[in-house]
Write a protein that holds these residues in place. Sequence first.
Motif, mmCIF file in Angstrom:
data_model
loop_
_atom_site.group_PDB
_atom_site.id
_atom_site.type_symbol
_atom_site.label_atom_id
_atom_site.label_comp_id
_atom_site.label_asym_id
_atom_site.label_seq_id
_atom_site.Cartn_x
_atom_site.Cartn_y
_atom_site.Cartn_z
ATOM 1 N N TRP A 1 0.815 -1.221 0.000
ATOM 2 C CA TRP A 1 0.000 0.000 0.000
ATOM 3 C C TRP A 1 0.850 1.273 0.000
ATOM 4 N N GLY A 2 2.125 1.143 0.257
ATOM 5 C CA GLY A 2 2.999 2.309 0.291
ATOM 6 C C GLY A 2 3.183 2.916 1.665
ATOM 7 N N ALA A 3 2.740 2.227 2.706
ATOM 8 C CA ALA A 3 2.956 2.736 4.067
ATOM 9 C C ALA A 3 4.434 2.616 4.433
ATOM 10 N N ASP A 4 4.915 3.561 5.200
ATOM 11 C CA ASP A 4 6.326 3.585 5.586
ATOM 12 C C ASP A 4 6.567 3.073 6.997
ATOM 13 N N VAL A 5 5.654 3.405 7.912
ATOM 14 C CA VAL A 5 5.788 2.964 9.299
ATOM 15 C C VAL A 5 4.431 2.494 9.790
ATOM 16 N N ILE A 6 4.444 1.721 10.867
ATOM 17 C CA ILE A 6 3.202 1.191 11.426
ATOM 18 C C ILE A 6 3.204 1.380 12.936
ATOM 19 N N GLY A 7 2.056 1.813 13.466
ATOM 20 C CA GLY A 7 1.911 2.011 14.902
ATOM 21 C C GLY A 7 0.463 1.847 15.304
ATOM 22 N N MET A 8 0.168 2.096 16.570
ATOM 23 C CA MET A 8 -1.173 1.834 17.097
ATOM 24 C C MET A 8 -1.874 3.069 17.656
ATOM 25 N N THR A 9 -1.227 4.249 17.619
ATOM 26 C CA THR A 9 -1.826 5.401 18.300
ATOM 27 C C THR A 9 -1.977 6.654 17.442
ATOM 28 N N GLY A 10 -1.524 6.640 16.214
ATOM 29 C CA GLY A 10 -1.558 7.854 15.395
ATOM 30 C C GLY A 10 -2.959 8.331 15.068
ATOM 31 N N MET A 11 -3.879 7.402 14.976
ATOM 32 C CA MET A 11 -5.281 7.722 14.730
ATOM 33 C C MET A 11 -6.123 7.144 15.859
ATOM 34 N N PRO A 12 -7.154 7.842 16.304
ATOM 35 C CA PRO A 12 -7.717 9.079 15.748
ATOM 36 C C PRO A 12 -7.095 10.353 16.308
ATOM 37 N N GLU A 13 -5.937 10.266 16.924
ATOM 38 C CA GLU A 13 -5.340 11.425 17.568
ATOM 39 C C GLU A 13 -5.203 12.610 16.608
ATOM 40 N N ALA A 14 -4.669 12.337 15.398
ATOM 41 C CA ALA A 14 -4.475 13.419 14.430
ATOM 42 C C ALA A 14 -5.806 13.989 13.960
ATOM 43 N N LYS A 15 -6.814 13.123 13.785
ATOM 44 C CA LYS A 15 -8.131 13.600 13.368
ATOM 45 C C LYS A 15 -8.746 14.512 14.424
ATOM 46 N N LEU A 16 -8.648 14.129 15.665
ATOM 47 C CA LEU A 16 -9.229 14.907 16.745
ATOM 48 C C LEU A 16 -8.508 16.241 16.922
ATOM 49 N N ALA A 17 -7.190 16.247 16.729
ATOM 50 C CA ALA A 17 -6.442 17.499 16.815
ATOM 51 C C ALA A 17 -6.913 18.474 15.743
ATOM 52 N N ARG A 18 -7.194 17.988 14.551
ATOM 53 C CA ARG A 18 -7.700 18.863 13.492
ATOM 54 C C ARG A 18 -9.080 19.398 13.850
ATOM 55 N N GLU A 19 -9.952 18.536 14.393
ATOM 56 C CA GLU A 19 -11.276 19.010 14.804
ATOM 57 C C GLU A 19 -11.175 20.070 15.903
ATOM 58 N N ALA A 20 -10.157 19.971 16.737
ATOM 59 C CA ALA A 20 -9.963 20.935 17.819
ATOM 60 C C ALA A 20 -9.177 22.162 17.369
ATOM 61 N N GLU A 21 -8.888 22.250 16.076
ATOM 62 C CA GLU A 21 -8.165 23.381 15.488
ATOM 63 C C GLU A 21 -6.783 23.562 16.115
ATOM 64 N N LEU A 22 -6.127 22.434 16.374
ATOM 65 C CA LEU A 22 -4.768 22.445 16.902
ATOM 66 C C LEU A 22 -3.785 22.076 15.801
ATOM 67 N N CYS A 23 -2.693 22.795 15.687
ATOM 68 C CA CYS A 23 -1.616 22.379 14.789
ATOM 69 C C CYS A 23 -0.988 21.120 15.382
ATOM 70 N N TYR A 24 -0.762 20.111 14.539
ATOM 71 C CA TYR A 24 -0.348 18.794 15.026
ATOM 72 C C TYR A 24 0.817 18.296 14.185
ATOM 73 N N ALA A 25 1.836 17.790 14.851
ATOM 74 C CA ALA A 25 2.964 17.152 14.166
ATOM 75 C C ALA A 25 3.291 15.854 14.873
ATOM 76 N N SER A 26 3.805 14.894 14.128
ATOM 77 C CA SER A 26 4.078 13.567 14.673
ATOM 78 C C SER A 26 5.530 13.185 14.418
ATOM 79 N N LEU A 27 6.259 12.953 15.500
ATOM 80 C CA LEU A 27 7.645 12.499 15.420
ATOM 81 C C LEU A 27 7.690 11.063 15.912
ATOM 82 N N ALA A 28 8.043 10.153 15.021
ATOM 83 C CA ALA A 28 8.005 8.727 15.343
ATOM 84 C C ALA A 28 9.418 8.163 15.463
#
Length: 288
Positions: A177-204
């Motif tokens: 599918w072209g995924a680069d990394v796999i984890g268990m917590t990235g979603m829905p965290e990023a979705k909720l941050a967008r709904e809360a109008e927060l700038c969000y960045a992820s360092l893995a």
Amino acid sequence: MQVMIGVIGGSGVYQIEGLEEAAWTRVETPWGRPSDDLLVGRIAGVKVAFLPRHGRGHAHSPSSLPYRANIDALKRIGCTDVLAVSAVGSLQEGFAPGDFVLVDQYIDRTFAREKSFFGEGLVAHVGLADPTCARLGERVAEAARQSGVRLHEGATYLTMEGPQFSTRAESLLYRQWGADVIGMTGMPEAKLAREAELCYASLAMVTDYDCWHPGHDAVDVAAVIATLSANAAKARACVAALPARLGATRQACPCGCDSALTHALMTAPDRRDPDLLARLDAVAGRVL
């Protein structure tokens, strides 16, 4: 507006150094208790709120995390920007254990989590084509390079439900599918941050090659912890270097993260559920 950075620390990152005037603060939310109290202080004159994603002592599993309460608590306490730090497995040869990855895309394969603050009584649809903030990501990349880590900028994070690791067939499929990394917590965290109008960045932090790589053993907790232990100090150094890069004064986000709800609400004002409106006081107060 003054900058306040929310840091969500994932596996292996349960504290940060250099936090002045630090004090644990309990934040109550309409979505329940967050994973833990927030450690609030300052770094380089910038306010910082640290939240251990799994709680001190790692009490929460990925599926049981109170994602909505966590994001609400950060917004409620005044955060403008959120840096999420997490451990991931690599799905690409070039992303080796010990490397750091700045995530900019997601594939959400979770199915047992509440993924939105909105719903029946107040429907909203936010844009998520670019789920992370490019402006914040640039500052995080600068902080990471300053800290001397090997950094890959731009990657797709596949979020699986867990808590079990992948089967080999799944791991190979996600590579296709072209995924680069796999984890268990990235979603829905990023979705909720967008709904809360927060700038969000992820360092893995890459801890393993999942189970697809023929030259490496399949992932297990012992291997993950060993790599985390070796890299936790580097992750904390990245976090500590970020406030000086962002500065104390906040301008409007050029990516539009802080105005994501402007045209997102669909339900007519006279049809909105007052109970849900009350719960959205922090997340959507700007538009309500």
